[in-house]
Write a protein that holds these residues in place. Structure first.
Motif, short mmCIF file in Angstrom:
data_model
loop_
_atom_site.label_atom_id
_atom_site.label_comp_id
_atom_site.label_asym_id
_atom_site.label_seq_id
_atom_site.Cartn_x
_atom_site.Cartn_y
_atom_site.Cartn_z
N GLY A 1 -2.25 1.68 7.19
CA GLY A 1 -3.46 0.93 7.49
C GLY A 1 -4.68 1.45 6.75
N SER A 2 -4.74 2.75 6.51
CA SER A 2 -5.90 3.34 5.84
C SER A 2 -5.54 3.99 4.52
CB SER A 2 -6.55 4.38 6.76
OG SER A 2 -5.61 5.39 7.13
N TYR B 1 0.07 6.77 6.84
CA TYR B 1 -0.75 5.74 7.49
C TYR B 1 -1.02 4.61 6.49
CZ TYR B 1 -1.55 8.77 11.47
OH TYR B 1 -1.38 9.55 12.59
N ARG C 1 0.83 -1.21 0.00
CA ARG C 1 0.00 0.00 0.00
C ARG C 1 0.86 1.26 0.00
NH1 ARG C 1 -4.38 -0.52 4.19
NH2 ARG C 1 -5.39 -1.66 2.49
N ASP D 1 -3.72 6.82 4.08
CA ASP D 1 -3.80 8.28 4.21
C ASP D 1 -2.42 8.86 4.49
OD1 ASP D 1 -6.74 8.74 4.08
OD2 ASP D 1 -6.72 7.47 5.85
N GLY E 1 -1.11 1.61 11.40
CA GLY E 1 -2.52 1.70 11.75
C GLY E 1 -3.26 2.64 10.82
N LYS E 2 -4.47 3.01 11.23
CA LYS E 2 -5.31 3.90 10.43
C LYS E 2 -5.14 5.34 10.89
CE LYS E 2 -8.82 0.36 9.52
NZ LYS E 2 -10.26 0.00 9.65
#
Length: 334
Positions: A250-251, A248, A159, A253, A211-212
């Motif tokens: 996880g999300s 981030y 990601r 962003d 994480g997010k």
């Protein structure tokens, strides 16, 4: 805040510096090797118990601990109570290692497949350096849960490529240990994931999070760590970083903030007030628990009064808060 190499750098002792940071340290003299008999005896001897000492410096992780719960800070910094590794924190450490190592490759080879291929080897290295993480999958004889865990680490790594293009980045520093002493004598220290320097000299500090991203109303808390690093860089280089960037994974962003000198001055005042509170608690032995929803993830409930536990005997000399008299062996908070 995620567990990272920074958590290895104890606030009461010397930092465990990663290779990138050591390269910028003063060269140490090489001592002659000890005789084989002495080496064998040292290996057979039991490891000494951690010695309690008063806090001597502050990192973003430990500052966050005290703000979350003063008693948690005491358990980690003063008592040095052991904590079990968690899958989430260990995965974060693994992903950080992969993203750091990827920049060892030439720019054209910094691809998602190359990064994913680094995951198994970095997991092996992590288990060698921290054998306790192997306990996470002790009840997984077929390796199914481990395979899922590693696959999630690979997804997080992949990601990253949708957020940044490592083939166009040449970090000035990776996993950089930084330390600065304020005029008050307080030492600030930490490990920055990545430092980018533009040809025109502007500095960008980058931190990876597995994480997010937090909700907008909690963004200021997330930026505290980055402003801490910016303050240290300013104190060391007299340069205010142009940009602070939280990635981030996880999300998917990216949170950015462009600090000004007034931001760093406010952070310094906050840290000085925080350090004064830590100093007072250290001297009096008065470390109060602060119950929150995060208590459910704490490893120290057996020692916490909020859960019917009893803190271990306080290992430092203390003074009464009202008289200033010093007493030995006083217990921690009731």
């Amino acid at each position: 805040m995620e567990t990272s190499t920074e958590d290895v750098a104890e606030d009461t002792g010397g930092p465990a510096r990663p290779a990138a940071a050591v390269a910028h340290a003063t060269e140490a003299a090489v001592e002659p090797a000890a005789p084989a008999s002495e080496t064998a005896a040292a290996a057979a001897a039991p490891a000494p118990a951690p010695v309690a000492t008063a806090p001597a410096s502050l990192s973003p992780s430990r500052a966050g601990d005290f703000m979350q719960c003063p008693l948690l800070y005491r358990f980690r910094v003063i008592d040095r109570l052991p904590e079990k590794p968690s899958e989430a924190a260990t995965r974060g450490t693994l992903v950080h290692a992969v993203l750091e190592r990827l920049f060892d490759a030439p720019a054209a080879e910094r691809t998602a497949p190359t990064a994913r291929a680094l995951v198994p080897g970095q997991w092996d290295r992590l288990r060698e350096s921290r054998p306790e993480v192997g306990e996470l999958f002790a009840d997984d004889p077929e390796g199914e849960r481990l395979a899922q865990w590693l696959a999630e680490a690979e997804r997080l790594v992949e990601r990253w490529f949708s957020l940044e293009d490592p083939s166009r980045l040449e970090p000035a520093e990776r996993e950089l240990f930084v330390e600065a002493e304020l005029d008050s004598g307080l030492r600030l220290r930490g490990i920055i994931d990545r430092v980018d320097v533009a040809p025109t000299g502007e500095v960008r500090i980058v931190d990876y999070k597995t994480g997010k991203a937090p909700r907008p109303q909690y963004a200021e808390g997330a930026l505290f760590q980055m402003k801490f690093y910016a303050l240290v860089v300013w104190r060391l280089k007299k340069v205010v970083p142009r940009r602070l960037q939280l990635v981030y994974l996880g999300s998917g962003d990216v949170l950015t903030y462009d600090p000004v000198l007034a931001d760093l001055e406010r952070v310094e005042r906050k840290l000085l007030a925080l350090w004064e509170a830590i100093r007072l608690a250290t001297e009096t032995g008065d470390w109060r628990p602060r119950p929150t929803k995060l208590c459910g993830w704490c490893d120290h409930q057996a020692h916490c009064p909020e859960f019917g536990g009893t803190p271990p005997p306080y290992p430092l000399p203390v003074r009464a808060a009202d008289s200033g008299a010093v007493a030995q062996g006083r217990m921690g908070p009731d």
